[in-house]
Design a protein around this motif. Structure first.
Motif, PDB file in Angstrom:
ATOM      1  N   ALA A  12      20.367  -7.334   9.909  1.00 19.54           N
ATOM      2  CA  ALA A  12      21.022  -5.958   9.693  1.00 19.54           C
ATOM      3  C   ALA A  12      21.114  -5.839   8.244  1.00 19.54           C
ATOM      4  N   LEU A  13      21.682  -6.556   7.717  1.00 20.13           N
ATOM      5  CA  LEU A  13      21.938  -6.325   6.061  1.00 20.13           C
ATOM      6  C   LEU A  13      20.610  -6.884   5.417  1.00 20.13           C
ATOM      7  N   LEU A  14      19.763  -7.717   5.726  1.00 21.28           N
ATOM      8  CA  LEU A  14      18.658  -8.074   5.004  1.00 21.28           C
ATOM      9  C   LEU A  14      17.545  -6.652   5.476  1.00 21.28           C
ATOM     10  N   PHE A  15      17.821  -5.957   6.397  1.00 23.28           N
ATOM     11  CA  PHE A  15      16.860  -4.935   6.723  1.00 23.28           C
ATOM     12  C   PHE A  15      17.292  -3.722   6.016  1.00 23.28           C
ATOM     13  N   ASN A  16      18.543  -3.444   5.860  1.00 20.45           N
ATOM     14  CA  ASN A  16      19.267  -2.405   5.108  1.00 20.45           C
ATOM     15  C   ASN A  16      18.542  -2.566   3.623  1.00 20.45           C
ATOM     16  N   VAL A  17      18.967  -3.675   3.153  1.00 20.73           N
ATOM     17  CA  VAL A  17      18.554  -3.960   1.889  1.00 20.73           C
ATOM     18  C   VAL A  17      17.291  -3.622   1.318  1.00 20.73           C
ATOM     19  N   THR A  18      16.289  -4.142   2.363  1.00 15.01           N
ATOM     20  CA  THR A  18      14.705  -4.101   2.223  1.00 15.01           C
ATOM     21  C   THR A  18      14.688  -2.567   2.176  1.00 15.01           C
ATOM     22  N   THR A  19      15.063  -1.696   2.980  1.00 11.81           N
ATOM     23  CA  THR A  19      14.816  -0.211   3.065  1.00 11.81           C
ATOM     24  C   THR A  19      15.379   0.180   1.933  1.00 11.81           C
ATOM     25  N   ALA A  20      16.481   0.047   1.559  1.00 12.36           N
ATOM     26  CA  ALA A  20      17.230   0.740   0.564  1.00 12.36           C
ATOM     27  C   ALA A  20      16.201   0.528  -0.750  1.00 12.36           C
ATOM     28  N   SER A  21      15.992  -0.936  -0.868  1.00 10.28           N
ATOM     29  CA  SER A  21      15.013  -1.122  -2.373  1.00 10.28           C
ATOM     30  C   SER A  21      13.561  -0.543  -2.006  1.00 10.28           C
ATOM     31  N   ALA A  22      13.243  -0.454  -0.930  1.00  9.96           N
ATOM     32  CA  ALA A  22      11.709   0.151  -0.598  1.00  9.96           C
ATOM     33  C   ALA A  22      11.816   1.532  -1.347  1.00  9.96           C
ATOM     34  N   ALA A  23      12.877   2.288  -0.762  1.00 11.00           N
ATOM     35  CA  ALA A  23      13.221   3.708  -1.012  1.00 11.00           C
ATOM     36  C   ALA A  23      13.256   3.966  -2.552  1.00 11.00           C
ATOM     37  N   ARG A  24      13.790   3.031  -3.152  1.00  8.96           N
ATOM     38  CA  ARG A  24      14.093   2.884  -4.802  1.00  8.96           C
ATOM     39  C   ARG A  24      12.678   2.852  -5.506  1.00  8.96           C
ATOM     40  N   GLU A  25      11.959   1.706  -4.732  1.00  8.28           N
ATOM     41  CA  GLU A  25      10.779   1.505  -5.714  1.00  8.28           C
ATOM     42  C   GLU A  25       9.543   2.239  -5.307  1.00  8.28           C
ATOM     43  N   GLY A  26       9.586   2.777  -4.101  1.00  6.48           N
ATOM     44  CA  GLY A  26       8.591   3.793  -3.519  1.00  6.48           C
ATOM     45  C   GLY A  26       9.001   4.415  -2.408  1.00  6.48           C
ATOM     46  N   THR A  27       8.774   5.689  -2.476  1.00  8.09           N
ATOM     47  CA  THR A  27       9.065   6.560  -1.439  1.00  8.09           C
ATOM     48  C   THR A  27       8.748   6.267  -0.162  1.00  8.09           C
ATOM     49  N   VAL A  28       9.688   6.277   1.011  1.00  4.02           N
ATOM     50  CA  VAL A  28       9.318   5.820   2.423  1.00  4.02           C
ATOM     51  C   VAL A  28       9.976   6.893   3.256  1.00  4.02           C
ATOM     52  N   PHE A  29       9.095   7.298   4.030  1.00  3.84           N
ATOM     53  CA  PHE A  29       9.396   8.553   4.849  1.00  3.84           C
ATOM     54  C   PHE A  29       9.282   8.001   6.540  1.00  3.84           C
ATOM     55  N   ARG A  30      10.373   8.133   7.041  1.00  5.07           N
ATOM     56  CA  ARG A  30      10.190   7.981   8.412  1.00  5.07           C
ATOM     57  C   ARG A  30      10.356   9.446   9.071  1.00  5.07           C
ATOM     58  N   ARG A  31      11.141  10.311   8.737  1.00  2.94           N
ATOM     59  CA  ARG A  31      11.160  11.572   9.138  1.00  2.94           C
ATOM     60  C   ARG A  31      11.459  12.553   7.821  1.00  2.94           C
ATOM     61  N   VAL A  32      11.148  13.726   7.741  1.00  4.21           N
ATOM     62  CA  VAL A  32      11.757  14.476   6.774  1.00  4.21           C
ATOM     63  C   VAL A  32      12.885  15.339   6.792  1.00  4.21           C
ATOM     64  N   ASP A  33      13.804  15.412   5.937  1.00  5.21           N
ATOM     65  CA  ASP A  33      15.066  16.205   6.256  1.00  5.21           C
ATOM     66  C   ASP A  33      14.524  17.733   6.047  1.00  5.21           C
ATOM     67  N   CYS A  34      14.280  18.654   6.893  1.00  3.69           N
ATOM     68  CA  CYS A  34      13.918  19.918   6.751  1.00  3.69           C
ATOM     69  C   CYS A  34      14.758  20.810   7.625  1.00  3.69           C
ATOM     70  N   GLU A  35      15.006  22.097   7.342  1.00  2.00           N
ATOM     71  CA  GLU A  35      15.702  23.089   8.046  1.00  2.00           C
ATOM     72  C   GLU A  35      14.481  23.705   9.040  1.00  2.00           C
ATOM     73  N   GLU A  36      13.352  23.762   8.390  1.00  2.00           N
ATOM     74  CA  GLU A  36      12.294  24.612   9.387  1.00  2.00           C
ATOM     75  C   GLU A  36      11.741  24.012  10.339  1.00  2.00           C
ATOM     76  N   LYS A  37      11.423  24.549  11.492  1.00  3.14           N
ATOM     77  CA  LYS A  37      10.913  23.738  12.682  1.00  3.14           C
ATOM     78  C   LYS A  37       9.446  23.375  12.337  1.00  3.14           C
ATOM     79  N   LEU A  38       9.378  22.110  11.675  1.00  3.13           N
ATOM     80  CA  LEU A  38       8.076  21.929  11.366  1.00  3.13           C
ATOM     81  C   LEU A  38       8.005  20.317  12.153  1.00  3.13           C
ATOM     82  N   ILE A  39       6.780  19.834  12.486  1.00  2.29           N
ATOM     83  CA  ILE A  39       6.623  18.500  12.811  1.00  2.29           C
ATOM     84  C   ILE A  39       5.265  17.889  12.473  1.00  2.29           C
ATOM     85  N   ALA A  40       5.091  16.666  12.138  1.00  2.00           N
ATOM     86  CA  ALA A  40       3.852  16.257  11.852  1.00  2.00           C
ATOM     87  C   ALA A  40       3.190  15.267  12.783  1.00  2.00           C
TER      88      ALA A  40
END
Ligand SMILES: [Zn+2]
Length: 230
Positions: A12-40
């Motif tokens: 879990a720790l490894l995964f979190n670290v990986t995800t956090a550094s990925a987000a830092r170095e390149g944007t990674v989207f699993r979903r998008v934070d939005c208020e509108e009713k939009l889906i891709a």
């Protein structure tokens, strides 16, 4: 038991670290934070000479846009289908040239997989690739960073329909209704090795989401309308 707990914790720790550094170095989207009713809706692994055309027909029927994450070696075989997707207003994303998992490739091989696919897709559509989806959703900070350097955001998903596993249309529908929300990115496939029920499922999923008040947009449009984009 202690050992198992420790291993799980380490993972879990490894995964979190990986995800956090990925987000830092390149944007990674699993979903998008939005208020509108939009889906891709997203479709991976094509183009396929029959299945992709049928997916396009269903999308046309409901007048909705989607994103296709295209494998270069399939695009080489059916370039006109990629062009048709783009002409219809769907977004074309990079899904590597040969669909090999990045945890089995050297950094140089991974870079070549990304570059070769973008080069082909950009030649076919005339527009730069802005999105990258790693095969199998397997990525780390290095691949997210590679994509970022090539001008692309890494896009995963928060709803896996499991159409790739041959799930029934009803089960795919349930996967979507249980998990879809504002800003969701939904994983489908327009090319699967085995028999899939993607098309039947789409005929259930799309009218359901529209009826729930969602607009179905490309991933780039979803990101551009996120809270973070202002
Ligand atoms: Zn794939």
């Amino acid at each position: 038991m202690k050992r198992i707990v420790f291993l799980l914790f380490s993972f879990a720790l490894l995964f979190n670290v990986t995800t956090a550094s990925a987000a830092r170095e390149g944007t990674v989207f699993r979903r998008v934070d939005c208020e509108e009713k939009l889906i891709a809706l997203t479709f991976d692994d094509g183009p396929h000479p029959e299945k992709t055309e049928k997916v396009l027909e269903v999308l046309d029927h409901y007048d909705v846009k989607a994103t296709f994450f295209v494998v270069g070696q399939n695009a080489e075989r059916y370039p006109e289908i990629v062009q048709r997707c783009a002409e219809k207003g769907h977004e074309i994303g990079n899904h590597t040239f040969t669909h090999r998992y990045f945890n089995r490739l050297s950094a140089l091989e991974a870079e070549n997989e990304i570059k070769k696919d973008s080069k082909l897709l950009e030649a076919l559509t005339g527009v730069p690739c802005r999105l990258f989806r790693p095969p199998g959703g397997i990525f780390d900070s290095a691949s997210a960073s590679l994509a970022s350097k090539a001008g692309m955001k890494t896009v995963i998903w928060n709803v896996d329909t499991k159409d790739w596993a041959g799930e029934s249309a009803d089960n795919i529908f349930k996967n979507v209704t249980k998990n879809a929300c504002n800003g969701s990115i939904i994983l489908f496939h327009d090319y699967t090795g085995n028999k899939s029920h993607t098309l039947e499922a789409l005929r259930l999923v799309i009218p359901y989401l529209l009826n729930e008040g969602y607009s179905l947009v490309t991933v780039s449009e979803l990101i551009s309308r996120s809270n973070a984009a202002g």
